[in-house]
Enzyme design. Structure first.
Site, PDB file in Angstrom:
ATOM      1  N   LYS A 194      42.659  42.460  44.233  1.00  0.00           N
ATOM      2  CA  LYS A 194      41.436  41.877  44.810  1.00  0.00           C
ATOM      3  C   LYS A 194      41.038  40.686  43.952  1.00  0.00           C
ATOM      4  CE  LYS A 194      37.088  41.881  44.222  1.00  0.00           C
ATOM      5  NZ  LYS A 194      36.711  40.570  44.772  1.00  0.00           N
ATOM      6  N   GLU A 205      40.013  43.521  30.449  1.00  0.00           N
ATOM      7  CA  GLU A 205      39.840  42.227  29.762  1.00  0.00           C
ATOM      8  C   GLU A 205      38.433  41.774  30.102  1.00  0.00           C
ATOM      9  OE1 GLU A 205      41.878  40.718  27.775  1.00  0.00           O
ATOM     10  OE2 GLU A 205      43.792  41.721  28.123  1.00  0.00           O
ATOM     11  N   CYS A 228      36.473  33.271  28.882  1.00  0.00           N
ATOM     12  CA  CYS A 228      36.071  34.449  28.111  1.00  0.00           C
ATOM     13  C   CYS A 228      36.259  34.249  26.621  1.00  0.00           C
ATOM     14  CB  CYS A 228      36.867  35.654  28.575  1.00  0.00           C
ATOM     15  SG  CYS A 228      38.622  35.326  28.544  1.00  0.00           S
ATOM     16  N   GLU A 259      26.807  36.360  26.255  1.00  0.00           N
ATOM     17  CA  GLU A 259      27.837  35.403  26.649  1.00  0.00           C
ATOM     18  C   GLU A 259      27.153  34.312  27.483  1.00  0.00           C
ATOM     19  OE1 GLU A 259      30.735  37.077  29.398  1.00  0.00           O
ATOM     20  OE2 GLU A 259      32.335  35.953  28.421  1.00  0.00           O
TER      21      GLU A 259
HETATM   22  P1  NAP Z   1      32.605  39.799  37.411  1.00  0.00           P
HETATM   23  O1  NAP Z   1      31.332  39.557  38.090  1.00  0.00           O
HETATM   24  O2  NAP Z   1      32.754  41.023  36.598  1.00  0.00           O
HETATM   25  O3  NAP Z   1      33.717  39.715  38.550  1.00  0.00           O
HETATM   26  C1  NAP Z   1      35.084  39.872  38.267  1.00  0.00           C
HETATM   27  C2  NAP Z   1      35.749  40.524  39.451  1.00  0.00           C
HETATM   28  O4  NAP Z   1      35.179  41.815  39.645  1.00  0.00           O
HETATM   29  C3  NAP Z   1      35.584  39.773  40.752  1.00  0.00           C
HETATM   30  O5  NAP Z   1      36.763  39.912  41.520  1.00  0.00           O
HETATM   31  C4  NAP Z   1      34.437  40.518  41.409  1.00  0.00           C
HETATM   32  O6  NAP Z   1      34.430  40.427  42.807  1.00  0.00           O
HETATM   33  C5  NAP Z   1      34.764  41.926  40.986  1.00  0.00           C
HETATM   34  N1  NAP Z   1      33.641  42.856  41.059  1.00  0.00           N
HETATM   35  C6  NAP Z   1      32.320  42.610  40.872  1.00  0.00           C
HETATM   36  N2  NAP Z   1      31.606  43.746  41.042  1.00  0.00           N
HETATM   37  C7  NAP Z   1      32.495  44.723  41.336  1.00  0.00           C
HETATM   38  C8  NAP Z   1      32.384  46.115  41.632  1.00  0.00           C
HETATM   39  N3  NAP Z   1      31.204  46.739  41.662  1.00  0.00           N
HETATM   40  N4  NAP Z   1      33.513  46.808  41.904  1.00  0.00           N
HETATM   41  C9  NAP Z   1      34.710  46.194  41.896  1.00  0.00           C
HETATM   42  N5  NAP Z   1      34.882  44.876  41.632  1.00  0.00           N
HETATM   43  C10 NAP Z   1      33.781  44.163  41.345  1.00  0.00           C
HETATM   44  O7  NAP Z   1      32.985  38.610  36.428  1.00  0.00           O
HETATM   45  P2  NAP Z   1      33.028  37.069  36.753  1.00  0.00           P
HETATM   46  O8  NAP Z   1      31.669  36.514  36.662  1.00  0.00           O
HETATM   47  O9  NAP Z   1      33.820  36.802  37.986  1.00  0.00           O
HETATM   48  O10 NAP Z   1      33.940  36.568  35.547  1.00  0.00           O
HETATM   49  C11 NAP Z   1      33.407  36.189  34.341  1.00  0.00           C
HETATM   50  C12 NAP Z   1      33.576  37.297  33.319  1.00  0.00           C
HETATM   51  O11 NAP Z   1      34.956  37.583  33.140  1.00  0.00           O
HETATM   52  C13 NAP Z   1      33.071  36.882  31.969  1.00  0.00           C
HETATM   53  O12 NAP Z   1      32.388  37.940  31.370  1.00  0.00           O
HETATM   54  C14 NAP Z   1      34.353  36.580  31.208  1.00  0.00           C
HETATM   55  O13 NAP Z   1      34.238  36.690  29.814  1.00  0.00           O
HETATM   56  C15 NAP Z   1      35.278  37.596  31.768  1.00  0.00           C
HETATM   57  N6  NAP Z   1      36.667  37.218  31.553  1.00  0.00           N
HETATM   58  C16 NAP Z   1      37.388  37.918  30.629  1.00  0.00           C
HETATM   59  C17 NAP Z   1      38.701  37.555  30.375  1.00  0.00           C
HETATM   60  C18 NAP Z   1      39.507  38.298  29.357  1.00  0.00           C
HETATM   61  O14 NAP Z   1      40.721  38.137  29.347  1.00  0.00           O
HETATM   62  N7  NAP Z   1      38.903  39.103  28.502  1.00  0.00           N
HETATM   63  C19 NAP Z   1      39.286  36.500  31.071  1.00  0.00           C
HETATM   64  C20 NAP Z   1      38.517  35.809  32.004  1.00  0.00           C
HETATM   65  C21 NAP Z   1      37.203  36.194  32.250  1.00  0.00           C
HETATM   66  P3  NAP Z   1      33.520  39.351  43.575  1.00  0.00           P
HETATM   67  O15 NAP Z   1      33.997  38.024  43.147  1.00  0.00           O
HETATM   68  O16 NAP Z   1      33.828  39.624  45.001  1.00  0.00           O
HETATM   69  O17 NAP Z   1      32.111  39.640  43.182  1.00  0.00           O
END
Ligand code: NAP
Length: 488
Positions: free
Chosen positions: A182, A258, A292, A389
């Protein structure tokens, strides 16, 4: 159509399940927009739990033959997929800049970076070794073999719409798993183009399905509760990661997480100042601060502090903010209007508590989700910009006096993804590298990621490693076989 590609066949708006392009059971769609100008780009199939189940069942069927192939046969498909990504680098970059906003040079770079995981794991997948273990009994030998973990479900974010996918899909497929993805709702087009190229590379149906949808809890709920899924791999925010881990507990799935970061960049008085400024700039402002591992807190020793801030300000003043397709753009928009509001709320709260704005500090006037590249001084560890963050182009610059204080500040967070520091002192390099509680540490370097290194965090930044030889482990189970009766 707003997106012009050399190969229009790469612009897919249907989901990809079991080797078929589909509108889903209900035929619903959701809109994808360009964050630089709000332009409508596409309407993409909006799927839910039922289609996710369908993809999981297809994965389970497809995996039976795939895991029985030789690693070399699986590798050949991944090699071809890798070549196709590079052949179509420009189109993939166009899709990425359109839906994510990053400048074209960054998008091209991400496509090459994403492709590198396919190549790497095509090679590493051939090196899945076990062990023969001497036992306490002379008539027995123990054997440990590695086997694919089973059907994998992956959920990925929007900030790296290509590489966050290939990092997971490549090792899973290389060792014989099937994977259901997804992608983030903001950036499904990059994911669907990857699926199109997988199909062209000859990947058999069902091994890689892409479930696009706007109801993440529904899709994630199916992925985490379906007993056929043996492993969930997630890249995204820490709160969603924790939720998914809780949901996975009921069926005791393996998980890789991650999650978010709060990276410190510590700059000691003895650092090479120009090198430190250049490193901090790239780390802080790449992808407009939406990575991230990007610098969240610049922590600078008092003797070099003023000179550092001035050089950083001068460099930031040269940035050209704009549409990622414009040739002179160095920094693109944030992903959504909400992201702009969130970043501004953190800046405003710091300013209310006494922070000084050196440059920037406001949303950019006009169309698009732009935020001015910002530097804050007079900041302290009680502020949100220290504790949370930021995920935007905002650099709070904190001051410290001793090495111990710097390490304590760096570790004063629940996160532990990446940390960086600049010093010319060899003893300090070791002390600080070993003293900071992070999964990855850059010494005199902030561009630390590639397919050959183990990428991942500790503490609430997650668990598991992506890339490198360790990146296979997350998709393998160890099976112990006892060979008895050997004295007959
Ligand atoms: P996010 O809101 O957690 O979303 C990430 C993914 O999770 C998206 O596909 C989102 O879908 C999905 N999602 C959200 N709520 C969900 C739920 N209740 N059940 C299942 N899936 C769900 O994060 P983001 O804002 O897209 O990304 C930024 C974050 O990612 C930051 O915290 C960043 O640090 C972290 N990140 C970490 C790494 C690493 O390697 N550690 C790398 C890149 C990013 P939708 O888009 O449909 O809401």
């Amino acid at each position: 159509m707003a997106i012009q590609l050399n190969d229009p066949g790469l612009l897919k708006t249907q989901a990809y399940i079991d080797g078929n392009w589909t509108d889903g059971f209900e035929g619903k769609t959701f809109a994808v927009t360009n964050p630089a100008n709000g332009e409508h780009l596409a309407d993409v199939a909006d799927l839910g739990a039922a289609e996710t189940r369908q993809a999981i069942e297809a994965a389970s069927r497809a995996m039976k033959e795939w895991r029985a192939l030789s690693a070399a046969s699986r590798s050949a498909v991944l090699e071809k997929w890798h070549a196709l990504l590079l052949e179509n680098q420009e189109d993939l970059a166009i899709l990425m800049t359109a839906e994510q906003g990053k400048p074209m040079f960054e998008s091209r770079g991400e496509v090459a970076y994403g492709a590198s995981y396919l190549k790497w794991f095509a090679e590493e997948g051939k090196r899945v070794y076990g062990d023969i273990i001497p036992t306490p009994q002379t008539d027995r030998r123990g054997i440990a073999i590695k086997q694919p973990v089973g059907v994998v479900a992956a959920i990925t974010p929007w900030n790296f719409p290509n590489a966050m996918i290939t990092r997971k899909v490549a090792p899973a497929l290389a060792v014989g798993c099937a994977i259901v993805l997804k992608p983030a709702a903001e950036t499904p087009l990059s994911a669907l183009a990857l699926a199109e190229l997988a199909e062209r590379a000859g990947l058999p149906a069902g091994l890689f399905s892409v479930v696009t949808g706007s109801d993440a809890p529904a899709i994630g709920g199916e992925m985490t509760s379906n007993p056929t899924v043996k492993k969930v791999t997630f890249t995204g925010s820490t709160p969603v990661g924790k939720l998914l881990m809780r949901q996975c507990a009921d069926t005791v799935k393996r998980t890789s997480m991650e999650l978010g970061g709060n990276a410190p960049v510590i700059i000691f008085d003895d650092a090479d100042l120009d090198q430190a400024v250049a490193g901090a700039l790239v780390s802080k402002y790449r992808n407009s601060g939406q990575t991230c591992i990007c610098a969240n807190r610049l922590i600078v020793q008092e003797g070099i502090y003023d000179a550092f801030v001035e050089k950083l300000r001068a460099a930031v003043a040269e940035f050209s903010i704009g549409d990622g397709f414009a040739a002179d753009t160095t920094h693109g928009p944030l992903i959504t209007e909400k992201a702009v509001r969130d970043v501004h709320a953190k800046v405003s709260s710091a300013v209310e508590e006494g922070a000084k704005v050196v440059i920037g500090g406001e949303p950019q006037a006009g169309a698009g989700n732009f935020y001015q590249p910002t530097i804050l001084t007079d900041v302290n560890p009680q502020m949100r910009v220290f504790r949370e963050e930021i995920f935007g182009p905002v650099a709070p610059v904190f001051k410290f006096s001793t090495e111990e204080e710097a390490i304590a500040m760096a570790n004063d967070t629940e996160f532990g993804l990446a940390a960086y520091f600049y010093t010319e002192n060899m003893g300090r390099m070791w002390r600080v590298a070993e003293g900071v509680d992070y999964g990855m540490v850059g010494v005199n370097e902030t561009a630390i990621s590639s397919e050959v290194i183990p990428f991942g965090g500790v503490k609430e930044s997650g668990q598991g490693r992506e890339g490198s030889k360790y990146g296979l482990d997350d998709y393998l189970e160890t099976k112990y076989i006892c060979m008895g009766g050997l004295n007959r």
